[in-house]
Scaffold this motif. Structure first.
Motif, PDB file in Angstrom:
ATOM      1  N   GLY A 221       0.968  -1.152   0.054  1.00  0.00           N
ATOM      2  CA  GLY A 221      -0.017   0.060  -0.138  1.00  0.00           C
ATOM      3  C   GLY A 221       0.874   1.440   0.142  1.00  0.00           C
ATOM      4  N   ILE A 222       2.246   1.261  -0.395  1.00  0.00           N
ATOM      5  CA  ILE A 222       2.943   2.363  -0.315  1.00  0.00           C
ATOM      6  C   ILE A 222       2.635   3.014  -1.788  1.00  0.00           C
ATOM      7  N   ASP A 223       2.331   4.366  -1.660  1.00  0.00           N
ATOM      8  CA  ASP A 223       2.319   5.026  -3.000  1.00  0.00           C
ATOM      9  C   ASP A 223       3.681   5.625  -3.371  1.00  0.00           C
ATOM     10  N   LEU A 224       4.228   4.961  -4.526  1.00  0.00           N
ATOM     11  CA  LEU A 224       5.673   5.066  -4.599  1.00  0.00           C
ATOM     12  C   LEU A 224       5.887   6.402  -5.363  1.00  0.00           C
ATOM     13  N   PRO A 225       5.145   6.884  -6.248  1.00  0.00           N
ATOM     14  CA  PRO A 225       5.273   8.286  -6.978  1.00  0.00           C
ATOM     15  C   PRO A 225       5.131   9.297  -5.943  1.00  0.00           C
ATOM     16  N   ARG A 226       4.322   9.162  -4.930  1.00  0.00           N
ATOM     17  CA  ARG A 226       4.218  10.125  -3.948  1.00  0.00           C
ATOM     18  C   ARG A 226       5.482  10.150  -2.908  1.00  0.00           C
ATOM     19  N   LEU A 227       5.854   8.758  -2.650  1.00  0.00           N
ATOM     20  CA  LEU A 227       7.194   8.961  -1.762  1.00  0.00           C
ATOM     21  C   LEU A 227       8.259   9.621  -2.441  1.00  0.00           C
ATOM     22  N   ARG A 228       8.328   9.138  -3.708  1.00  0.00           N
ATOM     23  CA  ARG A 228       9.600   9.974  -4.498  1.00  0.00           C
ATOM     24  C   ARG A 228       9.358  11.451  -4.489  1.00  0.00           C
ATOM     25  N   LEU A 229       8.004  11.963  -4.720  1.00  0.00           N
ATOM     26  CA  LEU A 229       7.917  13.499  -4.495  1.00  0.00           C
ATOM     27  C   LEU A 229       8.525  13.963  -3.043  1.00  0.00           C
ATOM     28  N   ARG A 230       7.957  13.268  -2.043  1.00  0.00           N
ATOM     29  CA  ARG A 230       8.037  13.728  -0.736  1.00  0.00           C
ATOM     30  C   ARG A 230       9.752  13.850  -0.494  1.00  0.00           C
ATOM     31  N   LEU A 231      10.240  12.751  -1.018  1.00  0.00           N
ATOM     32  CA  LEU A 231      11.640  12.606  -0.919  1.00  0.00           C
ATOM     33  C   LEU A 231      12.514  13.739  -1.501  1.00  0.00           C
ATOM     34  N   VAL A 232      12.286  13.876  -3.051  1.00  0.00           N
ATOM     35  CA  VAL A 232      12.717  15.038  -3.724  1.00  0.00           C
ATOM     36  C   VAL A 232      12.596  16.569  -3.086  1.00  0.00           C
ATOM     37  N   LEU A 233      11.299  16.712  -2.463  1.00  0.00           N
ATOM     38  CA  LEU A 233      11.115  18.105  -1.865  1.00  0.00           C
ATOM     39  C   LEU A 233      11.803  18.058  -0.782  1.00  0.00           C
ATOM     40  N   GLY A 234      11.779  17.091   0.281  1.00  0.00           N
ATOM     41  CA  GLY A 234      12.188  16.967   1.317  1.00  0.00           C
ATOM     42  C   GLY A 234      13.651  17.180   1.361  1.00  0.00           C
ATOM     43  N   VAL A 235      14.443  16.454   0.591  1.00  0.00           N
ATOM     44  CA  VAL A 235      15.908  16.604   0.670  1.00  0.00           C
ATOM     45  C   VAL A 235      16.274  17.861   0.258  1.00  0.00           C
ATOM     46  N   ALA A 236      15.614  18.375  -0.797  1.00  0.00           N
ATOM     47  CA  ALA A 236      15.934  19.814  -1.480  1.00  0.00           C
ATOM     48  C   ALA A 236      15.720  20.858  -0.610  1.00  0.00           C
ATOM     49  N   ALA A 237      14.726  20.713   0.306  1.00  0.00           N
ATOM     50  CA  ALA A 237      14.464  21.752   1.384  1.00  0.00           C
ATOM     51  C   ALA A 237      15.635  21.958   2.211  1.00  0.00           C
ATOM     52  N   MET A 238      15.717  20.779   2.774  1.00  0.00           N
ATOM     53  CA  MET A 238      16.767  20.920   3.639  1.00  0.00           C
ATOM     54  C   MET A 238      18.238  21.030   3.416  1.00  0.00           C
ATOM     55  N   VAL A 239      18.593  20.420   2.329  1.00  0.00           N
ATOM     56  CA  VAL A 239      20.047  20.708   2.001  1.00  0.00           C
ATOM     57  C   VAL A 239      20.056  22.118   1.191  1.00  0.00           C
ATOM     58  N   GLY A 240      18.884  22.287   0.444  1.00  0.00           N
ATOM     59  CA  GLY A 240      19.154  23.985   0.098  1.00  0.00           C
ATOM     60  C   GLY A 240      19.241  24.917   1.249  1.00  0.00           C
ATOM     61  N   ALA A 241      18.308  24.913   2.148  1.00  0.00           N
ATOM     62  CA  ALA A 241      18.437  25.793   3.281  1.00  0.00           C
ATOM     63  C   ALA A 241      19.632  25.702   4.071  1.00  0.00           C
ATOM     64  N   ALA A 242      20.373  24.623   4.047  1.00  0.00           N
ATOM     65  CA  ALA A 242      21.543  24.295   5.041  1.00  0.00           C
ATOM     66  C   ALA A 242      22.781  25.011   4.156  1.00  0.00           C
ATOM     67  N   THR A 243      22.634  24.458   2.705  1.00  0.00           N
ATOM     68  CA  THR A 243      23.666  25.200   2.089  1.00  0.00           C
ATOM     69  C   THR A 243      23.714  26.788   1.775  1.00  0.00           C
ATOM     70  N   ALA A 244      22.462  27.204   1.843  1.00  0.00           N
ATOM     71  CA  ALA A 244      22.145  28.846   1.468  1.00  0.00           C
ATOM     72  C   ALA A 244      23.172  29.484   2.383  1.00  0.00           C
ATOM     73  N   VAL A 245      23.135  28.981   3.845  1.00  0.00           N
ATOM     74  CA  VAL A 245      23.648  29.805   4.889  1.00  0.00           C
ATOM     75  C   VAL A 245      24.867  29.388   5.206  1.00  0.00           C
ATOM     76  N   ALA A 246      25.129  27.867   5.028  1.00  0.00           N
ATOM     77  CA  ALA A 246      26.716  27.598   5.665  1.00  0.00           C
ATOM     78  C   ALA A 246      27.519  26.929   4.493  1.00  0.00           C
ATOM     79  N   GLY A 247      27.082  27.051   3.175  1.00  0.00           N
ATOM     80  CA  GLY A 247      27.787  26.419   2.259  1.00  0.00           C
ATOM     81  C   GLY A 247      27.990  24.820   2.136  1.00  0.00           C
ATOM     82  N   ALA A 248      28.381  24.522   1.230  1.00  0.00           N
ATOM     83  CA  ALA A 248      28.049  22.832   0.950  1.00  0.00           C
ATOM     84  C   ALA A 248      29.145  22.018   1.866  1.00  0.00           C
ATOM     85  N   ILE A 249      28.688  21.397   2.753  1.00  0.00           N
ATOM     86  CA  ILE A 249      29.326  20.599   3.678  1.00  0.00           C
ATOM     87  C   ILE A 249      28.877  19.102   3.344  1.00  0.00           C
ATOM     88  N   GLY A 250      30.106  18.482   2.944  1.00  0.00           N
ATOM     89  CA  GLY A 250      30.112  17.121   2.490  1.00  0.00           C
ATOM     90  C   GLY A 250      30.169  15.972   3.491  1.00  0.00           C
TER      91      GLY A 250
END
Lengths: 324, 255
Positions: A221-250
């Motif tokens: 019962g896992i909606d895979l396209p929805r999971l993928r969308l969540r993941l893309v947006l979630g990761v982008a929001a977190m990494v985007g915000a972190a990088t915008a203020v602190a640079g790229a930390i690997g």
């Protein structure tokens, strides 16, 4: 639970250490009293310089750890890490373009939004290139390509800037630093990090189900396209915000899930919270190390991270080779 | 051998004394000093930086003299009989011009008011205009003598990457002449929290570039704004070069 409690305690301890360590070199009791009262020069140092730095270290580390764990869970590949596969570099490119074109000053949240846009492009591209199964070779090749392109474009934009200091900033955007950040930076990054965390938190059950394979997950019962969308947006929001203020930390998203995977019973859903705390602890510790090793020289976080991360990375490859 | 050396010295001295007619300057600071002292028509061209109002005090005059970009080819084709350069400016180009037999004179950047006085005299000698240089120097000395002594506030400059000017810099000396007491003994980087703890009474900041940079972002930090101190802004052009105009800068800082 047995992992989360000690990790939380570690984070609290490191937060305290981060507040107490700095070039001004004030005593322990005096520092805490000044933090409480906010009076005098020391109060200003504690409240306006050290406190935002510590909070930002916590938030950035948690974002990177959580993002790494989520991407690895979704792609079922321990190499999927925002810094390694070019998500951080693309976010940095977005941020640099926004800063240099003046878009960043258009409205308060313009800078993290631009970084998020860069990160969305990269995560989306990675997921398309790596395919649903996330083969290691495709993932790493796509990641290397995106990293290289984003890094080169960032350098280009900074080199073209009329500001002579800008070209020196390539190091900051590629290595990351928390020096001299203020509450303003916390304020613009925190909302995006919170939204990203909320999106990824809900993905835990889906990630657990995915360990059984796509078909099995879909039948659960896992909606895979929805999971993928969540993941893309979630990761982008977190990494985007972190990088915008602190640079790229690997390496944060690589090292932390790798270290904690065994402790949570290799369940990707449970790894999310643990990695968030572990990432926060790692970045806080690295930021303290930066201040202790070379005080006043603004040693970049990425340098310390690479010193920790590279051996782990090599160990991963070694284990994969022997596993086959 | 000795006689040969003596002859050489005399020849060189003779060459230096002759008034050069086609002078080219390739350094922002020699540009401006030369424009102050040279006779009309003596200067062939000055560097393009001298026409940039953000770093130069004499952009209009520079444009009327004519501009160069400091490349060896460009300067050589202007057929100068004297090239003025800074010690650190366009090294390979000045080296090549020397090899081509041109007379290149370099001047070190001024790090004190005394350096400025010496530079004025030397520029007069190089241009064969000692009388004009003496006039500029006399005016400069009179202005220096008339400089009001301000309150001895504890002051420091604060710029990109947290850099401060120490006592061995021109800006440090200008601040001292304005009656200020420098916060830092040595020049170099100062972390923002060290600045806050040092409790300065006057913070001097410089020019900002129109596009942002992370190096300058420390100047926007709320903690810097919260320091209870007086503020002064000195545009870079007002003390980047050792020119008589630094007296005006000192005068403004003294108030």
């Amino acid at each position: 639970m047995k992992v989360l409690l000690p990790l939380s305690a570690l984070c609290a301890l490191l937060m305290l250490a981060s507040l107490l360590i700095g070039p001004a070199g004030a005593g322990l009791g005096g520092s805490l009293a000044a933090l409480w009262s906010g009076e005098g020069a020391l109060g200003l140092v504690m409240r306006e310089i050290r406190a935002p730095r510590a909070v930002l270290g916590l938030l950035v580390g948690a974002s990177l750890g959580l993002s790494g764990a989520a991407m690895q869970g979704y792609l079922r590949n321990p190499l999927a890490e925002p810094g390694l596969i070019g998500v951080s570099a693309s976010a940095a490119l977005g941020a640099v373009i926004a800063l240099q074109t003046g878009f960043a000053t258009a409205f308060v949240l313009a800078l993290p939004i631009a970084a998020l846009a860069g990160a969305v492009l990269a995560v989306g591209l990675i997921l398309i290139m790596a395919g649903p199964g996330g083969g290691s070779l495709a993932l790493i090749l796509a990641g290397v390509a995106i990293s290289a392109l984003a890094g080169a474009l960032t350098s280009l934009v900074l080199n073209l800037s009329p500001n002579p200091f800008a070209a020196n900033e390539i190091v900051f955007w590629m290595m990351g630093s928390l020096a001299d950040r203020s509450w303003l930076h916390v304020a613009i990054a925190a909302p995006f990090m919170a939204a990203g965390a909320a999106m990824l938190w809900g993905a835990g059950r889906g990630l657990d189900a995915l360990t059984l394979g796509e078909d099995a997950a879909a039948s659960l019962g896992i909606d895979l396209p929805r999971l993928r969308l969540r993941l893309v947006l979630g990761v982008a929001a977190m990494v985007g915000a972190a990088t915008a203020v602190a640079g790229a930390i690997g390496f944060v998203g690589l090292v932390v899930p790798h270290l904690l995977r065994g402790a949570v019973g290799a369940r990707p859903g449970r790894l999310l919270a643990a990695s968030a705390l572990g990432g926060a602890a790692l970045v806080l510790a690295a930021d303290i190390a930066v201040r202790l090793i070379l005080p006043g020289r603004d040693l970049k976080l990425g340098v310390v991270m690479a010193l920790i991360g590279a051996p782990v990375f090599l160990h991963l490859i070694w284990r994969q080779r022997r596993g086959r | 051998m000795v006689r040969l050396a003596a002859a050489l010295v005399i020849t060189l001295a003779g060459a230096a004394a002759a008034e050069p007619q086609r002078v080219v300057s390739v350094n922002l600071c020699t540009d401006q000093l030369a424009m102050l002292i040279a006779a009309p028509g003596q200067l062939q061209s000055v560097s393009w930086l001298a026409a940039d109002p953000s770093v130069s005090l004499m952009p209009d005059q520079a444009r009327s003299v004519g501009l160069n970009h400091g490349s060896a080819e460009e300067v050589f084709l202007q057929d100068p009989d004297l090239i003025l350069a800074g010690t650190y400016s366009t090294g390979p180009a000045t080296e090549m011009l020397r090899r081509l037999g041109m007379r290149v004179e370099t001047m070190a950047p001024a790090t004190s008011v005394e350096d400025v006085r010496a530079a004025i005299t030397r520029m007069g000698a190089l241009l064969g205009q000692p009388a004009r240089a003496a006039k500029v120097l006399a005016d400069f000395d009179a202005d220096l003598a008339a400089l009001p002594k301000g309150a001895p506030r504890r002051a420091t400059t604060y710029g990109a990457n947290g850099y401060t000017s120490g006592p061995e810099t021109l800006s440090g000396d200008v601040m001292r002449r304005a009656g200020l007491v420098l916060l830092t003994e040595g020049a170099g980087q100062m972390a923002l929290e060290q600045l806050v703890m040092a409790a300065p009474e006057l913070i001097v900041t410089g020019s900002r570039y129109p596009t942002p940079s992370r190096a300058e972002s420390v100047l926007d930090h709320p903690a810097l704004a919260a320091i209870p101190a007086d503020r002064a802004t000195v545009p870079d052009r007002d003390w980047i070069c050792g020119l008589p105009a630094i007296v005006g800068t000192a005068e403004r800082l003294a108030q």
